[in-house]
Design an enzyme around this catalytic site. Structure first.
Site, short mmCIF file in Angstrom:
data_model
loop_
_atom_site.label_atom_id
_atom_site.label_comp_id
_atom_site.label_asym_id
_atom_site.label_seq_id
_atom_site.Cartn_x
_atom_site.Cartn_y
_atom_site.Cartn_z
N GLU A 45 0.83 -1.21 0.00
CA GLU A 45 0.00 0.00 0.00
C GLU A 45 0.86 1.26 0.00
OE1 GLU A 45 -2.98 -0.34 3.07
OE2 GLU A 45 -3.88 -2.06 2.10
N GLU B 173 -3.80 -8.94 -0.31
CA GLU B 173 -4.23 -8.82 1.09
C GLU B 173 -5.75 -8.80 1.08
OE1 GLU B 173 -1.98 -5.94 3.45
OE2 GLU B 173 -3.80 -5.54 4.59
C1 GAL Z 1 -4.11 -2.88 5.35
C2 GAL Z 1 -2.62 -2.82 5.65
C3 GAL Z 1 -2.25 -3.75 6.77
C4 GAL Z 1 -3.20 -3.60 7.91
C5 GAL Z 1 -4.60 -3.87 7.42
C6 GAL Z 1 -5.66 -3.84 8.48
O1 GAL Z 1 -4.56 -1.79 4.63
O2 GAL Z 1 -1.90 -3.18 4.52
O3 GAL Z 1 -0.95 -3.50 7.20
O4 GAL Z 1 -3.10 -2.31 8.40
O5 GAL Z 1 -4.92 -2.88 6.46
O6 GAL Z 1 -6.92 -4.05 7.93
#
Ligand code: GAL
Length: 804
Positions: free
Chosen positions: A421, A497
């Site tokens: 991100e 993710e």
């Molecule tokens: C994402 C991020 C992660 C964590 C996650 C929580 O956007 O990449 O590190 O913060 O959100 O939902």
């Protein structure tokens, strides 16, 4: 293609020599001070009052937890926040900020000429001093680095090694740990020897009958004509090649392996490459490099393929802390993580968001777990005031180079990630940086693809950021997959993710309903698995993409285990100090969600799991929905023997496609039982949950009965508060105490409660959801360890572990 044929008949004895050409030892015992001490690098400094510690070490894990530590008044942009608010517990509320000094001494052996120190990672900004002289430094706490300290070493006497580490506030979005949290190795070699990380092994599978293994060896000296012998051992192979070095000190070989035994998560076959360096007929170095033979490819036609077979990643993201033992890396704790994940059917991890430790990669190789090895959470645009952006310009090449050099031979690593991100997705400059880093990774390692997790999908597409990646990765935003797929030339998309569903083990909230950023007065989240964040989703949203879109090549769920820090949705609520995202909790105990993933991912063993628990004193006659996570297509629920009806998975309704639920069940104490039916309508399995009586005794379950007498191995023992019939008391919060006698010591404890401020390293803790985990470590002496767990009003329990 040129290659040497196997010389199967090679006599083993011919390459074994009496003298060991290099030594490698872990530097485990250090003196430690948790402050900045002037002159601590000097050889004459008196450290006798300092604490004795064993490395890997995390100076902050003993706590205490405090709301004041690293309070961050920030707006978390990634979470869509516009205004700054006070975030407590964002980095775990443990005392990781400040300076720590480590000191130790070592001697070198007269038979060696070169001395190297290898640091697998120091948190953070390590400065290394040898005999009072600075011999090296690094910035990023996750990067392994090597120092050639030959010129600073005293060959005749004792050498004083001192390491300073410093952590500053607002430098992380999660608990980073503190100090020398990964191993330090002392390597001694001859002057002409294989360079550190100087062996590169790649393989090409030609057919089921043969593969070509290419080996590049780099020597410390630019010397031509040095004999480099490479021999592959493992499977049916015993093949050898002999080449001579070029004038730049490098040598290349290609070796054919007949009937290669391929590496995969299901068959983690490993080979060993023995590299022997000879000069004037005399052996001067030998290095063993474990490796695996496997192929990886991504394409529009076949998606992701491992060894020519298409598959989708059943992956999870993992932060690097190990719950109650903090970030101090430990092989038993890592093995336990990987085994629990494999049992769920998981086949891949993403080392979010940083460079992994070599020990973790070795375990992924040997147990069979694919890896997306990530590097950064920031480039030049800050997510944290003192984050990696401070170092990016001067260090990014060095960090990525070491990531690849150190980890390139692990078959488990199937792709690199250059960032998570990264806010620069939104700028043209960001795309240029992405291109530069992708090119660098390709130059360092042409054998693996490069990815990154994109969350600003429109911008990443518009700026060409996502198109520069070999594997376009999307974080969340299931509604943007089609857009990214259409815009990218690749023909496939990875869920780099996914989910970020939140839950607390054993906690259920009513009424049961879907919610985003839902909070409750007790700081917990509901385990009906219907709560997420406003940027994330429940698991089913990913499941349908994975199942319905052939071009989606898998997912990495946020996260496998809960981790210290980032207590979303309780970022502003004290005492929340660890995450709720885990499929397993911080103690490594499975939440209900574990079985939802298992029901689709574990195709070897059936899953049949019921929730919630059935002990709801005071809720008699209330509606308590019952959910069933199962691999079977159909099931029937019985409450106290009375059928609540049969439910079948229904692909036309997302909420019925992957889980079965009975929403109108009225609570009456007794039992709930589910009977599962197979595709032919035959009753094949059942599961029952009973109402528990009063807490009566403690039950212990251990993950092993035998430990090695190495002072390192850990046993994880789950203590459960149960009623007189052995049923788990699911709301028990009894304070438990532990005593360890014999050949081991108490190492830590954890109950998985994200709001607990009881320290992990005191031998007492309250049960949460009736359970907690006690961690006991072997000593270096053989014998028995006896653990006793007691609690007021409960019959105590003991467990004996052999140490041998
Ligand atoms: C994402 C991020 C992660 C964590 C996650 C929580 O956007 O990449 O590190 O913060 O959100 O939902």
């Amino acid at each position: 293609m040129m290659y040497r044929k196997c010389l199967i008949a090679l006599a083993l004895a011919s390459s074994v020599s009496a003298f060991s050409q290099r030594t490698e030892t872990l530097i485990r015992n250090w003196k430690f001070a948790n402050e900045d001490v002037e002159g601590a690098q000097s050889t004459t400094f008196n450290d006798s009052k300092w604490k004795n510690v064993v490395v890997p070490h995390d100076w902050a894990i003993n706590g205490p937890f405090s709301k004041e530590i690293d309070i961050q008044k920030v707006a978390i942009e990634q979470n869509g926040e516009k205004e700054s608010t006070e975030k407590t517990g964002r980095t775990g509320a443990l005392p990781y900020i400040g300076t720590g000094w480590y000191r130790t001494t070592f001697k070198v052996d007269a038979g060696y000429q070169r001395t190297l120190l290898v640091f697998d990672g120091v948190m953070s900004c390590p400065e290394v001093y040898l005999n009072g002289k600075k011999v090296g430094e690094w910035k990023y706490g996750y990067t392994p680095f090597v120092l050639d300290v030959t010129s600073a070493v005293d060959r005749s006497g004792s050498n004083t090694l001192a390491v300073r580490a410093e952590n500053v506030a607002m430098s992380s979005r999660w608990y980073p740990g503190a100090g020398i949290y990964r191993p330090v190795r002392l390597i001694q070699t001859q002057d002409l020897a294989v360079k550190p990380w100087g062996v590169t092994v790649t393989s090409q599978i030609l057919s089921t009958n043969n593969a070509i293994v290419s080996v590049k060896t780099e020597l410390n000296k630019n010397e031509a004509g040095v004999v480099v012998e490479n021999r592959i051992i493992g499977g049916d192979a015993d093949c050898k090649s002999e080449t001579k070095s070029f004038s730049d000190g490098s040598a290349s070989a290609q070796i054919e392996v007949k009937n290669p035994k391929l590496w995969s998560p299901e068959t983690p076959n490993m080979y060993k490459l023995l590299t022997v360096v000879k000069k004037d007929g005399k052996e001067i170095d030998r290095v063993v490099t474990p490796f695996g033979i496997r192929s990886i490819s991504f394409s529009a036609e076949n998606g992701f393929q491992l060894n020519g077979v298409s598959r989708k990643f059943k992956g999870v993201c993992l932060h690097h802390d190990l719950g109650p033992i903090g970030t101090a890396i430990n092989k038993s704790a890592l093995i336990r993580q990987i085994k629990l994940l494999k049992e769920m059917g998981c086949d891949a991890i993403r080392t979010s968001h940083n460079i992994p430790s070599p020990w973790q990669m070795e375990i992924c190789d040997s147990l069979g777990m694919m890896v997306m090895a990530e590097s950064f959470d920031e480039w030049i645009y800050p997510k944290c005031k003192n984050g990696y952006h401070l170092y990016f310009d001067n260090w990014v090449e060095k960090d990525l180079t070491n990531l690849v050099l150190c980890h390139k031979n692990h078959p488990s690593i199937v792709m690199w990630s250059i960032g998570n991100e990264i806010p620069e997705q939104g700028s043209a400059k960001g795309s240029k940086i992405a291109k530069r880093l992708v090119d660098l990774m390709h130059a360092l390692d042409p054998s693996r693809p490069v990815t990154a997790g994109c969350d600003r999908v429109d911008a990443a597409v518009k700026n060409g950021f996502i198109q520069t990646l070999d594997v376009p990765g999307l974080n969340y935003r299931t509604h943007k997959y089609q857009l990214a797929y259409d815009a990218c030339p690749h023909g496939f998309i990875l869920g780099s993710e996914t989910a970020s569903t939140v839950s607390s083990r054993g906690v259920y909230k009513f009424p049961v309903k879907y919610g985003e950023n839902v909070t409750y007065p007790d700081g917990q989240c509901s385990s009906y698995d219907l709560e997420a964040c406003n940027w994330s989703n429940i698991p089913e949203k990913d499941y349908e993409l994975q199942d319905d879109k052939s071009w989606v090549v898998g997912e990495f769920v946020w996260t496998g285990f809960d981790y210290l820090g980032e207590p979303t949705p309780y970022d502003e609520y004290w005492p929340s100090r660890s995450s709720y995202f885990g499929i397993l909790d911080l103690a490594g105990l499975p939440k209900d969600r574990y079985y939802l993933y298992r029901s689709r991912w574990n195709t070897e063993k059936p899953t049949l799991h019921l929730l919630p628990h059935w002990t709801w004193n005071g809720k008699e006659n209330d509606t308590i929905p019952v959910y069933c996570y199962t691999s079977y297509p159909e099931a029937e629920l019985f409450v106290n023997g009375k059928s609540m009806g049969r439910k079948k998975k229904d692909a036309s309704d997302l909420m019925k496609r992957y889980r079965l639920h009975w929403d109108d069940v009225v609570y009456t104490p007794g039992s709930i039982k589910v009977v599962a039916y197979d595709a032919d309508g035959k009753a094949v399995a059942s599961e029952e949950v009973k109402t528990a009586g009063k807490p009566h005794h403690i039950k212990l379950d251990t993950d092993t009965k035998v430990l090695k007498a190495d002072g390192e191995e850990l046993v994880f023992i789950t203590a459960s508060v149960v009623d007189k019939d052995g049923n788990l008391c699911p709301t028990a919060t009894n304070q438990l105490q532990f005593s360890v006698k014999g050949s081991g010591r108490f190492r830590g404890t954890c109950n998985g409660d994200a709001t607990s401020t009881e320290v992990f390293t005191q031998p007492r803790m309250k049960a949460f959801g009736g359970q907690l985990v006690v961690v006991v470590q072997s000593s270096e002496k053989a014998g028995d360890i006896s653990l006793t767990v007691k609690g007021a009003g409960l019959k105590s329990a003991s467990e004996t572990i052999k140490v041998e």
